[in-house]
Design a protein around this motif. Structure first.
Motif, PDB file in Angstrom:
ATOM      1  N   MET A 272       0.849  -1.168   0.000  1.00 58.07           N
ATOM      2  CA  MET A 272       0.000   0.000   0.000  1.00 58.07           C
ATOM      3  C   MET A 272       0.903   1.242   0.000  1.00 58.07           C
ATOM      4  O   MET A 272       1.748   1.392   0.855  1.00 58.07           O
ATOM      5  N   THR A 273       0.683   2.090  -0.988  1.00 56.62           N
ATOM      6  CA  THR A 273       1.424   3.337  -1.094  1.00 56.62           C
ATOM      7  C   THR A 273       0.459   4.485  -0.839  1.00 56.62           C
ATOM      8  O   THR A 273      -0.464   4.710  -1.622  1.00 56.62           O
ATOM      9  N   ILE A 274       0.667   5.192   0.255  1.00 57.15           N
ATOM     10  CA  ILE A 274      -0.221   6.292   0.635  1.00 57.15           C
ATOM     11  C   ILE A 274       0.377   7.606   0.163  1.00 57.15           C
ATOM     12  O   ILE A 274       1.554   7.872   0.371  1.00 57.15           O
ATOM     13  N   ARG A 275      -0.466   8.400  -0.513  1.00 54.72           N
ATOM     14  CA  ARG A 275      -0.047   9.724  -0.992  1.00 54.72           C
ATOM     15  C   ARG A 275      -0.795  10.776  -0.186  1.00 54.72           C
ATOM     16  O   ARG A 275      -2.028  10.861  -0.231  1.00 54.72           O
ATOM     17  N   GLN A 276      -0.059  11.580   0.549  1.00 51.71           N
ATOM     18  CA  GLN A 276      -0.647  12.625   1.388  1.00 51.71           C
ATOM     19  C   GLN A 276      -1.078  13.791   0.513  1.00 51.71           C
ATOM     20  O   GLN A 276      -0.274  14.338  -0.233  1.00 51.71           O
ATOM     21  N   ILE A 277      -2.356  14.175   0.597  1.00 50.78           N
ATOM     22  CA  ILE A 277      -2.865  15.322  -0.153  1.00 50.78           C
ATOM     23  C   ILE A 277      -2.709  16.591   0.695  1.00 50.78           C
ATOM     24  O   ILE A 277      -2.243  17.615   0.217  1.00 50.78           O
ATOM     25  N   ASP A 278      -3.143  16.519   1.951  1.00 47.93           N
ATOM     26  CA  ASP A 278      -2.920  17.590   2.920  1.00 47.93           C
ATOM     27  C   ASP A 278      -2.965  16.961   4.309  1.00 47.93           C
ATOM     28  O   ASP A 278      -2.967  15.730   4.423  1.00 47.93           O
ATOM     29  N   ASN A 279      -2.990  17.770   5.356  1.00 52.48           N
ATOM     30  CA  ASN A 279      -2.943  17.218   6.709  1.00 52.48           C
ATOM     31  C   ASN A 279      -4.161  16.390   7.079  1.00 52.48           C
ATOM     32  O   ASN A 279      -4.108  15.605   8.020  1.00 52.48           O
ATOM     33  N   ASN A 280      -5.272  16.567   6.360  1.00 50.29           N
ATOM     34  CA  ASN A 280      -6.512  15.876   6.702  1.00 50.29           C
ATOM     35  C   ASN A 280      -6.910  14.789   5.720  1.00 50.29           C
ATOM     36  O   ASN A 280      -7.867  14.055   5.976  1.00 50.29           O
ATOM     37  N   PHE A 281      -6.213  14.641   4.599  1.00 51.35           N
ATOM     38  CA  PHE A 281      -6.653  13.680   3.585  1.00 51.35           C
ATOM     39  C   PHE A 281      -5.463  13.084   2.849  1.00 51.35           C
ATOM     40  O   PHE A 281      -4.532  13.806   2.461  1.00 51.35           O
TER      41      PHE A 281
ATOM     42  N   VAL B  96      -4.600   9.512   0.021  1.00 49.46           N
ATOM     43  CA  VAL B  96      -5.219   8.524  -0.863  1.00 49.46           C
ATOM     44  C   VAL B  96      -4.281   7.348  -1.075  1.00 49.46           C
ATOM     45  O   VAL B  96      -3.059   7.465  -0.945  1.00 49.46           O
ATOM     46  N   THR B  97      -4.885   6.236  -1.447  1.00 49.52           N
ATOM     47  CA  THR B  97      -4.140   5.037  -1.783  1.00 49.52           C
ATOM     48  C   THR B  97      -4.992   4.185  -2.705  1.00 49.52           C
ATOM     49  O   THR B  97      -6.177   4.448  -2.900  1.00 49.52           O
ATOM     50  N   GLY B  98      -4.365   3.155  -3.252  1.00 51.60           N
ATOM     51  CA  GLY B  98      -5.106   2.170  -4.026  1.00 51.60           C
ATOM     52  C   GLY B  98      -5.873   1.252  -3.092  1.00 51.60           C
ATOM     53  O   GLY B  98      -5.921   1.462  -1.875  1.00 51.60           O
ATOM     54  N   GLN B  99      -6.443   0.208  -3.662  1.00 51.38           N
ATOM     55  CA  GLN B  99      -7.255  -0.742  -2.907  1.00 51.38           C
ATOM     56  C   GLN B  99      -6.552  -1.196  -1.630  1.00 51.38           C
ATOM     57  O   GLN B  99      -5.367  -1.515  -1.649  1.00 51.38           O
ATOM     58  N   ILE B 100      -7.298  -1.195  -0.537  1.00 49.15           N
ATOM     59  CA  ILE B 100      -6.778  -1.714   0.724  1.00 49.15           C
ATOM     60  C   ILE B 100      -7.454  -3.049   1.024  1.00 49.15           C
ATOM     61  O   ILE B 100      -8.496  -3.384   0.449  1.00 49.15           O
ATOM     62  N   ARG B 101      -6.843  -3.791   1.946  1.00 47.67           N
ATOM     63  CA  ARG B 101      -7.411  -5.052   2.410  1.00 47.67           C
ATOM     64  C   ARG B 101      -7.849  -4.881   3.869  1.00 47.67           C
ATOM     65  O   ARG B 101      -7.323  -4.036   4.589  1.00 47.67           O
TER      66      ARG B 101
ATOM     67  N   ARG C  88      -9.269   2.084  -6.835  1.00 46.84           N
ATOM     68  CA  ARG C  88      -8.312   1.147  -7.445  1.00 46.84           C
ATOM     69  C   ARG C  88      -6.890   1.689  -7.350  1.00 46.84           C
ATOM     70  O   ARG C  88      -5.974   0.993  -6.960  1.00 46.84           O
ATOM     71  N   SER C  89      -6.717   2.965  -7.705  1.00 45.78           N
ATOM     72  CA  SER C  89      -5.366   3.551  -7.718  1.00 45.78           C
ATOM     73  C   SER C  89      -5.220   4.754  -6.791  1.00 45.78           C
ATOM     74  O   SER C  89      -4.120   5.230  -6.579  1.00 45.78           O
ATOM     75  N   GLY C  90      -6.320   5.273  -6.286  1.00 43.76           N
ATOM     76  CA  GLY C  90      -6.315   6.498  -5.491  1.00 43.76           C
ATOM     77  C   GLY C  90      -6.768   7.712  -6.284  1.00 43.76           C
ATOM     78  O   GLY C  90      -7.031   8.765  -5.715  1.00 43.76           O
TER      79      GLY C  90
END
Length: 108
Positions: free
Chosen positions: A1-10, A12-17, A94-96
């Motif tokens: 899982m690769t998480i991309r930080q948009i801002d301090n409150n949000f 996104v990532t692709g599908q999680i389990r 799927r991808s964020g």
């Protein structure tokens, strides 16, 4: 899982389990927002599986499934959810991309 930080409150990532949800709670996320429809791909975890794991981990969870461009109704549901959800929120699809595009509607 690769998480991309948009801002301090949000973020996104692709599908999680479901087995990754406790890790997300430990990382400080308070809510999960799913923008992915069930059965989009074979073997994809259902939203119900993710929601159950989120509930067990003490996280809020919202499902706003999107296929194609978001409708005005989906955008309104997202904006209402973001006003109500505790943060920070992790959005996934799927991808964020769809989750990130929904978040971009807050700036408009």
């Amino acid at each position: 899982m690769t998480i991309r930080q948009i801002d301090n409150n949000f973020a996104v990532t692709g599908q999680i389990r479901a087995d990754q949800v406790p890790e997300l709670a430990a990382a400080g996320y308070a809510a999960i927002l799913c923008a992915r429809p069930d059965n989009e791909d074979p073997g994809q975890p259902s939203f119900a599986e993710i929601a159950l794991a989120a509930e067990q981990a003490g996280l809020s969870v919202v499902h706003i499934p999107i296929s194609g461009p978001a409708t005005p109704e989906q955008i309104a549901r997202f904006q209402a959810a973001m006003a109500d959800l505790p943060g920070p929120v992790l959005g996934y699809c799927r991808s964020g991309g769809r989750a990130a595009n929904l978040y971009a509607t807050l700036a408009k």
